[in-house]
Motif scaffolding. Structure first.
Motif, PDB file in Angstrom:
ATOM      1  N   ARG A 316      12.662  76.900 -19.860  1.00 37.49           N
ATOM      2  CA  ARG A 316      14.039  76.650 -20.319  1.00 37.49           C
ATOM      3  C   ARG A 316      14.634  75.417 -19.655  1.00 37.49           C
ATOM      4  O   ARG A 316      15.510  74.750 -20.230  1.00 37.49           O
ATOM      5  CB  ARG A 316      14.896  77.887 -20.049  1.00 37.49           C
ATOM      6  CG  ARG A 316      14.520  79.054 -20.957  1.00 37.49           C
ATOM      7  CD  ARG A 316      15.423  80.246 -20.779  1.00 37.49           C
ATOM      8  NE  ARG A 316      15.015  81.354 -21.640  1.00 37.49           N
ATOM      9  CZ  ARG A 316      15.530  82.564 -21.581  1.00 37.49           C
ATOM     10  NH1 ARG A 316      16.494  82.842 -20.695  1.00 37.49           N
ATOM     11  NH2 ARG A 316      15.106  83.519 -22.385  1.00 37.49           N
ATOM     12  N   LEU A 317      14.200  75.116 -18.437  1.00 36.20           N
ATOM     13  CA  LEU A 317      14.658  73.874 -17.803  1.00 36.20           C
ATOM     14  C   LEU A 317      14.249  72.665 -18.629  1.00 36.20           C
ATOM     15  O   LEU A 317      15.041  71.743 -18.835  1.00 36.20           O
ATOM     16  CB  LEU A 317      14.077  73.751 -16.392  1.00 36.20           C
ATOM     17  CG  LEU A 317      14.797  74.493 -15.267  1.00 36.20           C
ATOM     18  CD1 LEU A 317      14.041  74.321 -13.951  1.00 36.20           C
ATOM     19  CD2 LEU A 317      16.234  73.999 -15.110  1.00 36.20           C
ATOM     20  N   LYS A 318      13.021  72.670 -19.112  1.00 32.68           N
ATOM     21  CA  LYS A 318      12.549  71.548 -19.936  1.00 32.68           C
ATOM     22  C   LYS A 318      13.368  71.450 -21.222  1.00 32.68           C
ATOM     23  O   LYS A 318      13.709  70.344 -21.674  1.00 32.68           O
ATOM     24  CB  LYS A 318      11.058  71.713 -20.230  1.00 32.68           C
ATOM     25  CG  LYS A 318      10.175  71.454 -19.002  1.00 32.68           C
ATOM     26  CD  LYS A 318       8.728  71.799 -19.276  1.00 32.68           C
ATOM     27  CE  LYS A 318       7.833  71.379 -18.129  1.00 32.68           C
ATOM     28  NZ  LYS A 318       8.287  71.752 -16.790  1.00 32.68           N
ATOM     29  N   GLU A 319      13.694  72.600 -21.793  1.00 32.51           N
ATOM     30  CA  GLU A 319      14.538  72.612 -22.992  1.00 32.51           C
ATOM     31  C   GLU A 319      15.923  72.048 -22.676  1.00 32.51           C
ATOM     32  O   GLU A 319      16.480  71.250 -23.457  1.00 32.51           O
ATOM     33  CB  GLU A 319      14.656  74.054 -23.508  1.00 32.51           C
ATOM     34  CG  GLU A 319      15.470  74.191 -24.786  1.00 32.51           C
ATOM     35  CD  GLU A 319      15.627  75.643 -25.224  1.00 32.51           C
ATOM     36  OE1 GLU A 319      16.490  75.910 -26.091  1.00 32.51           O
ATOM     37  OE2 GLU A 319      14.903  76.515 -24.684  1.00 32.51           O
ATOM     38  N   LEU A 320      16.482  72.445 -21.539  1.00 30.83           N
ATOM     39  CA  LEU A 320      17.801  71.951 -21.125  1.00 30.83           C
ATOM     40  C   LEU A 320      17.778  70.452 -20.900  1.00 30.83           C
ATOM     41  O   LEU A 320      18.632  69.718 -21.410  1.00 30.83           O
ATOM     42  CB  LEU A 320      18.233  72.668 -19.842  1.00 30.83           C
ATOM     43  CG  LEU A 320      19.475  72.118 -19.134  1.00 30.83           C
ATOM     44  CD1 LEU A 320      20.717  72.308 -20.005  1.00 30.83           C
ATOM     45  CD2 LEU A 320      19.666  72.779 -17.777  1.00 30.83           C
ATOM     46  N   PHE A 321      16.791  69.966 -20.159  1.00 38.51           N
ATOM     47  CA  PHE A 321      16.755  68.549 -19.805  1.00 38.51           C
ATOM     48  C   PHE A 321      16.416  67.671 -21.013  1.00 38.51           C
ATOM     49  O   PHE A 321      16.833  66.517 -21.077  1.00 38.51           O
ATOM     50  CB  PHE A 321      15.757  68.309 -18.670  1.00 38.51           C
ATOM     51  CG  PHE A 321      16.164  68.964 -17.374  1.00 38.51           C
ATOM     52  CD1 PHE A 321      17.497  68.984 -16.977  1.00 38.51           C
ATOM     53  CD2 PHE A 321      15.224  69.580 -16.549  1.00 38.51           C
ATOM     54  CE1 PHE A 321      17.886  69.586 -15.791  1.00 38.51           C
ATOM     55  CE2 PHE A 321      15.606  70.176 -15.359  1.00 38.51           C
ATOM     56  CZ  PHE A 321      16.941  70.183 -14.980  1.00 38.51           C
ATOM     57  N   GLN A 322      15.692  68.215 -21.958  1.00 42.07           N
ATOM     58  CA  GLN A 322      15.458  67.475 -23.199  1.00 42.07           C
ATOM     59  C   GLN A 322      16.762  67.336 -23.976  1.00 42.07           C
ATOM     60  O   GLN A 322      17.077  66.265 -24.523  1.00 42.07           O
ATOM     61  CB  GLN A 322      14.407  68.177 -24.055  1.00 42.07           C
ATOM     62  CG  GLN A 322      14.050  67.397 -25.325  1.00 42.07           C
ATOM     63  CD  GLN A 322      12.934  68.065 -26.112  1.00 42.07           C
ATOM     64  OE1 GLN A 322      12.607  69.232 -25.891  1.00 42.07           O
ATOM     65  NE2 GLN A 322      12.337  67.312 -27.027  1.00 42.07           N
ATOM     66  N   TYR A 349      11.881  64.881 -18.689  1.00 38.37           N
ATOM     67  CA  TYR A 349      12.173  66.300 -18.892  1.00 38.37           C
ATOM     68  C   TYR A 349      10.908  67.148 -18.935  1.00 38.37           C
ATOM     69  O   TYR A 349      10.928  68.343 -18.627  1.00 38.37           O
ATOM     70  CB  TYR A 349      13.012  66.516 -20.158  1.00 38.37           C
ATOM     71  CG  TYR A 349      12.334  66.172 -21.469  1.00 38.37           C
ATOM     72  CD1 TYR A 349      11.437  67.040 -22.070  1.00 38.37           C
ATOM     73  CD2 TYR A 349      12.625  64.971 -22.128  1.00 38.37           C
ATOM     74  CE1 TYR A 349      10.831  66.729 -23.277  1.00 38.37           C
ATOM     75  CE2 TYR A 349      12.028  64.655 -23.333  1.00 38.37           C
ATOM     76  CZ  TYR A 349      11.134  65.532 -23.909  1.00 38.37           C
ATOM     77  OH  TYR A 349      10.542  65.229 -25.103  1.00 38.37           O
ATOM     78  N   GLU A 350       9.772  66.555 -19.311  1.00 41.14           N
ATOM     79  CA  GLU A 350       8.517  67.299 -19.346  1.00 41.14           C
ATOM     80  C   GLU A 350       7.974  67.563 -17.944  1.00 41.14           C
ATOM     81  O   GLU A 350       7.180  68.484 -17.747  1.00 41.14           O
ATOM     82  CB  GLU A 350       7.469  66.542 -20.172  1.00 41.14           C
ATOM     83  CG  GLU A 350       7.703  66.580 -21.677  1.00 41.14           C
ATOM     84  CD  GLU A 350       6.512  66.075 -22.457  1.00 41.14           C
ATOM     85  OE1 GLU A 350       5.384  66.061 -21.895  1.00 41.14           O
ATOM     86  OE2 GLU A 350       6.697  65.680 -23.622  1.00 41.14           O
TER      87      GLU A 350
END
Length: 406
Positions: A316-322, A349-350
């Motif tokens: 979910r962090l990657k989803e947020l930062f994307q 973000y990845e």
């Protein structure tokens, strides 16, 4: 043996206030739940006993001897339960690994302190099956030679394990073997080799992952992004958890353990789980600031309400930062086995994960001119060499410092 516990019965204390320490085993017989208690031969006062850890506390002058005897007795009971008097072909190494894991569970250790041994055990089972398919016998302690080390390294490399993972596997394996090797006089049936103590055992070239903190602009965007997350409540919690890590420096293993009990005189006082068994002064003292306080107030002073598994949290962090467009291209090396790494450019973000909140905290503290000893007091580091691995200063900051220096 998951149903074996170590307990005391305070209401059965003798005249001097000592209680017998028992091993209590739960089982089902003829459809009826039963339990059996086995006296350990050790006694302790209730005030010197940890119910959570199932260990004698240091306040007892004979704590080390008593805890050692408890471990020995536990393994004896485990051996009797597993053997049932039968001699069967088995993997001595993996059987002992399972007993070692169950011992740590019975002693009340946190899952973070034994889950690595479970991972190692599962890998060793796979490696053993590979060896058996090649005509070898089941793994014994005497098999832990330098040749075994070479074979295991090659096997893990062929399955594309990162060199750092291979190294960590051997470090964890050695910790387990040390437990039995240090008690070798009590296990005359086990044949040991000391090859595992040699420097070449498990020797691989490792690599360091560079720190990846948020820069000042990214931190500001994260701080003020609630309007973008109005219909994404799950990402709001992820944002708050990561932000709390950025302003406290807490590891993932401690991030979700903070409550009112940890707040004293404007400080967050926490005993990091990673070092609870290796440091005598295992306390971090982190000043409560406006950001950390507002997050705590939002969740009723209980960060446990934010908790997610590490895998879900990182996804979910990657989803947020994307969503926040943290997409600067970062050159990164990807390792697959022991060969040369492949070099790629990936959006930031990845690459970001839960650990980078700690990078951000330490780097921001350095940029704000906070002294190294103060930072180490907050993060729990005892060596600067370890802490500096979290620091990455951007070019803009370096240029700004030099501009004011001359």
């Amino acid at each position: 043996m998951k149903n074996l516990r170590i307990i005391i019965l305070p209401n059965q204390a003798n005249k001097k206030g000592f209680c017998t320490i028992y091993f209590e085993q739960a089982f089902i017989k003829d459809g009826v739940k039963s339990r059996k208690r086995i006296a350990s031969g050790q006694k302790v006062k209730p005030s010197n006993w940890s119910i959570i850890k199932a260990r004698v506390l240091p306040s007892d002058p004979d704590c080390e001897l008593k805890n050692s005897q408890l471990e020995k007795k536990y393994l004896e009971i485990l051996n009797e339960s597993n053997s049932d008097g039968k001699q069967t072909e088995s993997s001595e190494l993996i059987d002992c690994l399972e007993k070692f894991i169950q011992l740590r569970i019975a002693l009340g250790r946190k899952r973070t302190s034994y889950k690595e041994f479970i991972t190692v055990k599962n890998r060793m089972i796979q490696f053993e099956e590979f060896r058996v398919s090649q005509g070898h016998k089941r793994l014994q302690f005497r098999d832990l030679t330098l040749r075994f080390s070479d074979d295991l390294i090659l096997w893990m490399s062929s399955r594309k394990y990162d060199p750092n993972t291979i190294k960590k596997h051997f470090v964890t394996l050695k910790t387990f073997v040390n437990h039995y090797y240090n008690r070798r006089t009590e296990y005359p049936e086990i044949q040991f080799t000391d090859d595992y103590l040699k420097s070449d055992f498990g020797k691989v070239n490792t690599h360091s992952s560079p720190p990846l903190p948020l820069n000042d602009n990214e931190f500001s965007v994260l701080l003020d992004c609630d309007y973008l997350l109005e219909n994404k409540p799950s990402l709001v919690k992820v944002k708050d958890a990561f932000l709390f890590g950025c302003v406290t420096g807490l590891r993932y293993s401690d991030l979700f353990t903070i409550s009112r009990a940890n707040i004293r005189e404007g400080l967050i006082i926490v005993s990091p789980s990673k070092t609870e068994n290796t440091k005598s002064d295992n306390l971090c003292r982190i000043p409560l600031n406006s950001i950390s306080q507002s997050i705590l107030e939002r969740y009723n002073w209980n960060t446990g309400l934010l908790k997610l598994s590490n895998q879900v949290y990182n996804r979910r962090l990657k989803e947020l930062f994307q969503l926040l467009k943290f997409d600067d291209l970062i050159e990164t090396k990807t390792y697959s086995g022991l060969g040369c790494p492949s070099v790629k450019q990936l959006p930031k973000y990845e690459l970001l994960s839960s650990h980078n909140a700690r990078d951000t905290f330490i780097t921001m503290c350095i940029k704000k001119g906070i002294g190294i000893p103060v930072i180490m007091e907050m993060t729990g580091h005892t060596k600067y060499e370890t802490m500096k691995k979290y620091i990455k200063l951007d070019s803009e900051h370096i240029l700004d410092v030099l501009k004011h220096a001359f």
